[in-house]
Design an enzyme around this catalytic site. Structure first.
Site, PDB file in Angstrom:
ATOM      1  CG  LEU A 157      23.030 -27.517  -1.689  1.00  0.00           C
ATOM      2  CD1 LEU A 157      22.592 -28.575  -0.834  1.00  0.00           C
ATOM      3  CD2 LEU A 157      23.166 -26.750  -1.927  1.00  0.00           C
ATOM      4  CG  ASP A 202      13.781 -17.346  14.838  1.00  0.00           C
ATOM      5  OD1 ASP A 202      13.416 -16.355  14.110  1.00  0.00           O
ATOM      6  OD2 ASP A 202      13.469 -17.359  16.072  1.00  0.00           O
ATOM      7  CG  HIS A 251      12.699  -9.725   6.712  1.00  0.00           C
ATOM      8  ND1 HIS A 251      13.266 -10.833   8.280  1.00  0.00           N
ATOM      9  CD2 HIS A 251      11.649  -9.134   7.472  1.00  0.00           C
ATOM     10  CE1 HIS A 251      12.512 -10.624   9.107  1.00  0.00           C
ATOM     11  NE2 HIS A 251      11.246  -9.849   8.236  1.00  0.00           N
TER      12      HIS A 251
HETATM   13  C1  IPE Z   1      13.361 -15.032  11.347  1.00  0.00           C
HETATM   14  O1  IPE Z   1      13.616 -13.725  11.261  1.00  0.00           O
HETATM   15  C2  IPE Z   1      12.490 -14.770   9.087  1.00  0.00           C
HETATM   16  C3  IPE Z   1      11.284 -15.299   8.759  1.00  0.00           C
HETATM   17  C4  IPE Z   1      10.419 -15.517   9.291  1.00  0.00           C
HETATM   18  C5  IPE Z   1      11.136 -14.484   7.641  1.00  0.00           C
HETATM   19  P1  IPE Z   1      12.700 -12.854  12.174  1.00  0.00           P
HETATM   20  O2  IPE Z   1      11.661 -12.261  11.491  1.00  0.00           O
HETATM   21  O3  IPE Z   1      11.412 -13.886  13.115  1.00  0.00           O
HETATM   22  O4  IPE Z   1      13.104 -12.406  13.291  1.00  0.00           O
HETATM   23  P2  IPE Z   1      13.218 -12.195  15.183  1.00  0.00           P
HETATM   24  O5  IPE Z   1      12.704 -14.037  15.565  1.00  0.00           O
HETATM   25  O6  IPE Z   1      12.085 -11.483  14.639  1.00  0.00           O
HETATM   26  O7  IPE Z   1      13.733 -11.644  15.649  1.00  0.00           O
HETATM   27 MG    MG Z   2      11.921 -14.903  14.673  1.00  0.00          MG
END
Ligand code: IPE
Ligand code: MG
Length: 224
Positions: free
Chosen positions: A113, A2, A19
């Site tokens: 792994l 996250d 991402h």
């Molecule tokens: C996690 O990062 C990635 C996925 C859920 C694919 P987020 O996109 O939830 O990032 P924040 O929480 O908005 O910072």
């Molecule tokens: Mg998030």
């Protein structure tokens, strides 16, 4: 995994850039897991709730999955990593399904792994699916209601054959489970870090393992 969106926004970038950068953290984590001799690593990549995001963000996430299958394959085979997926495949785009099948096939003989990727996964949907498997087995006479116990259920989960996690790491500073492996984490140790996922390094992973190694697990019992 996250914190991708916040990582990007903090830098004046688009959420999807977070991402994109998140792939580095996956590579780092796999390297950390191998260094720590971890046997199983489950990565929560896309939840059943993530469909609520803007279509454009979902499209980038899906195309990143496909791209990483191709860019990471050789390194994963080289590292003796076996990759499998959990989650409901029904709603995933065909090119993602093709990538998943290719990844599973090309790494199937690897004995190092084991990486399990949650794609269109959630703990509750997995449990509902598992209950359906149990009912189908009951209707077909393969199991009797009196035989439905924790073992029978565990054997029908999407993670059948994979041990319950010892440690759950959540990056990004939130203190919640968000529908991750609900059955399997009954006695897992939980580790929360404010490091945003794109910044997570193999050292951060090793720090989490070091913290885990200082915990005393009792599984409802008392210390010997
Ligand atoms: C996690 O990062 C990635 C996925 C859920 C694919 P987020 O996109 O939830 O990032 P924040 O929480 O908005 O910072
Ligand atoms: Mg998030």
């Amino acid at each position: 995994m996250d914190g991708n969106g916040r990582w990007a926004v903090q830098r004046g970038l688009a959420r999807v850039d977070g991402h994109r950068k998140g792939a580095d953290a996956v590579r780092e984590t796999i390297a950390g897991a191998i260094a720590c001799e971890v046997r199983y690593l489950t990565l929560y990549a896309f939840s059943t709730e993530n469909w609520k995001r803007p279509r454009s963000e979902i499209e980038v996430l899906m195309s990143l999955m496909v791209r990483h299958v191709h860019t990471e394959m050789d390194a994963l085979v080289e590292q003796n990593v076996r990759v499998t997926f959990i989650g409901d495949r029904a709603k995933l785009p065909p090119e993602v399904l093709e990538g998943m099948a290719m990844m599973e096939e090309k790494t199937s003989a690897n004995k190092g792994l084991r990486v399990i990727v949650g794609l269109n996964y959630s703990g509750r949907s997995e449990l509902a699916w598992t209950f359906r498997q149990l009912l189908e087995d009951a209707e077909a006479g393969r199991i009797d209601a009196s035989q439905v116990d924790e073992t029978a259920l565990s054997q029908r989960l999407m993670t059948a054959g994979v041990p319950d996690p010892d440690l759950v790491i959540r990056t990004g500073g939130e203190h919640r489970i968000s529908n991750f492996l609900l059955w399997q984490i009954a006695y897992s140790e939980l580790y929360f870090t404010s490091v945003l996922w794109p910044d997570f390094t193999r050292q951060d992973f090793q720090d989490a393992i070091a913290a885990y190694n200082c915990r005393r697990r009792r599984f409802g019992g008392i210390d010997a």
